[in-house]
Design a protein around this motif. Structure first.
Motif, short mmCIF file in Angstrom:
data_model
loop_
_atom_site.label_atom_id
_atom_site.label_comp_id
_atom_site.label_asym_id
_atom_site.label_seq_id
_atom_site.Cartn_x
_atom_site.Cartn_y
_atom_site.Cartn_z
N ASN A 1 9.78 0.97 -1.14
CA ASN A 1 10.95 1.43 -0.39
C ASN A 1 12.15 0.49 -0.57
O ASN A 1 13.15 0.61 0.13
CB ASN A 1 10.62 1.61 1.10
N LYS B 1 7.74 6.10 10.12
CA LYS B 1 7.71 6.82 11.39
C LYS B 1 7.91 5.90 12.60
O LYS B 1 8.60 6.26 13.56
CB LYS B 1 6.42 7.63 11.53
N TYR C 1 7.47 11.03 4.37
CA TYR C 1 7.00 10.32 3.17
C TYR C 1 8.13 9.46 2.67
O TYR C 1 9.23 9.96 2.38
CB TYR C 1 6.55 11.31 2.09
N LEU C 2 7.89 8.16 2.59
CA LEU C 2 8.87 7.20 2.08
C LEU C 2 10.23 7.34 2.79
O LEU C 2 11.28 7.35 2.16
CB LEU C 2 9.02 7.34 0.57
N CYS D 1 5.44 4.93 6.04
CA CYS D 1 6.34 6.05 5.78
C CYS D 1 7.63 5.98 6.58
O CYS D 1 8.56 6.75 6.32
CB CYS D 1 5.63 7.38 6.05
N LEU E 1 1.86 3.85 -3.87
CA LEU E 1 3.01 4.30 -3.09
C LEU E 1 4.26 3.60 -3.64
O LEU E 1 4.27 2.38 -3.78
CB LEU E 1 2.82 3.95 -1.61
N TYR F 1 2.60 17.01 -0.45
CA TYR F 1 2.18 15.81 0.29
C TYR F 1 1.51 16.19 1.61
O TYR F 1 0.50 15.59 2.00
CB TYR F 1 3.37 14.89 0.57
N GLY G 1 2.46 10.84 8.96
CA GLY G 1 2.61 10.32 7.61
C GLY G 1 1.78 9.06 7.47
O GLY G 1 1.40 8.44 8.47
N GLU G 2 1.51 8.67 6.23
CA GLU G 2 0.67 7.49 6.01
C GLU G 2 1.42 6.22 6.39
O GLU G 2 2.63 6.22 6.60
CB GLU G 2 0.20 7.44 4.56
#
Length: 310
Positions: free
Chosen positions: A269, A53, A220-221, A51, A266, A241, A47-48
């Motif tokens: 969060n 991770k 994602y998010l 995100c 984006l 995505y 993921g970007e």
């Protein structure tokens, strides 16, 4: 891989504040993530940036507190650090104390546990060094005397010192020269085969994940939006995505990396979107996307957080 489940992450969430006296809303770093890893298996988490991770990896290690959900390791629930889960960091130089010789760096976890003499630690360091492709005479050197690839081998040897069953690999090759990356990948594959290790591979490098992972989870998010066999997810993505993320990977035909979504920033969060988290950036958004999305299992066995996925 048909081994028993080694790690099971169940509806894991991690929230935290920016500072002790901050009035800003909580950061929702990980939002209800679930997956399992079998013995001898690798799951790639992709993921970007932002995100969640890396926070997920830290939670598995017990380095950040879990807000909700459970982590089961070898069938036992609990969020405290476990000796049989270790980590290999992105930058080996930053993770190695420059004041210590390699034998102490490699056996630092054993030194902390106590019970072994220096002579026994040196002997054990030599065994671990050999396991990762370093010569015995290397263990008296200091970190600055090694190349980047050799430093990462030291970091891997240190992670192996407590005989873990699971390694969290946080961007393990991104700080290395391209010529060295393949050597480290081959080492990781060899260690997995000979020691029956499981890996949680955190990476933005789709090629690396494609090479190492048995299954892939796309984040994602803070949510998993697609998870399944690596060949399926990376070969024929079902979530918009995932498709955008794969399309953004440079190639000889398309060397410029594009934004992994349509125009739009984006989402924060701190203020999570309603409905599908990806809706405002999704080129395929339609009626129904304003509703919360759940991971649905498709006919091929993968799960996708999109009501339009088939």
């Amino acid at each position: 891989m048909n081994g028993a489940d080694l790690l099971f992450v169940d509806e894991l969430s991690v929230r935290y504040r920016a500072g002790a006296f901050s009035r800003r809303k909580d950061v929702h770093a990980v939002n209800g993530v679930s997956f399992s890893v079998k013995e001898g298996e690798t799951i790639g988490i992709v993921g970007e940036s932002g995100c969640g991770k890396s926070t997920l990896g830290q939670a598995i290690l017990g380095l950040v507190p879990v807000t909700d959900g459970r982590i089961h390791f070898k069938g036992t629930a609990g969020n405290e650090p476990r000796a049989r889960i270790q980590i290999v960091f992105q930058d080996p130089q930053a993770s190695l104390d420059p004041r210590l010789p390699a034998w102490r760096l490699i056996t630092e976890p054993l030194h902390i546990q106590g019970g072994l003499s220096n002579r026994e630690l040196v002997e054990r360091a030599g065994e671990l060094a050999a396991a990762v492709g370093l010569r015995p005479d290397h263990i008296d050197r200091y970190a600055h005397e090694f190349s980047g690839g050799q430093r990462q081998r030291i970091a891997i040897a240190r992670a192996l010192s407590l005989e873990p069953a699971l390694l969290v690999l946080d961007e393990p090759t991104s700080a290395l020269d391209v010529s060295v990356q393949a050597q480290i990948v081959n080492l990781l594959l060899n260690l997995q085969a000979t020691r029956r290790l499981s890996y949680v591979l955190i990476s933005h490098d789709v090629a690396l994940v494609r090479h190492l992972a048995d299954q892939v989870a796309v984040m994602y998010l803070g949510q998993i939006v697609e998870i399944g066999a690596a060949a399926d997810v990376l070969g024929q993505a079902r979530h918009p995505y995932t498709r955008a993320l794969l399309d953004s990977v440079p190639s000889f035909e398309h060397p410029l990396v594009s934004t992994p979504a349509r125009a739009g920033e984006l989402p924060s969060n701190r203020n999570l979107p309603t409905g599908c988290f990806f809706r405002d950036r999704c080129p395929s958004a339609a009626t129904g996307c304003e509703q919360p999305q759940v991971l649905r299992r498709l006919a091929d066995g993968r799960s996708v957080r999109c009501h339009r996925a088939v």
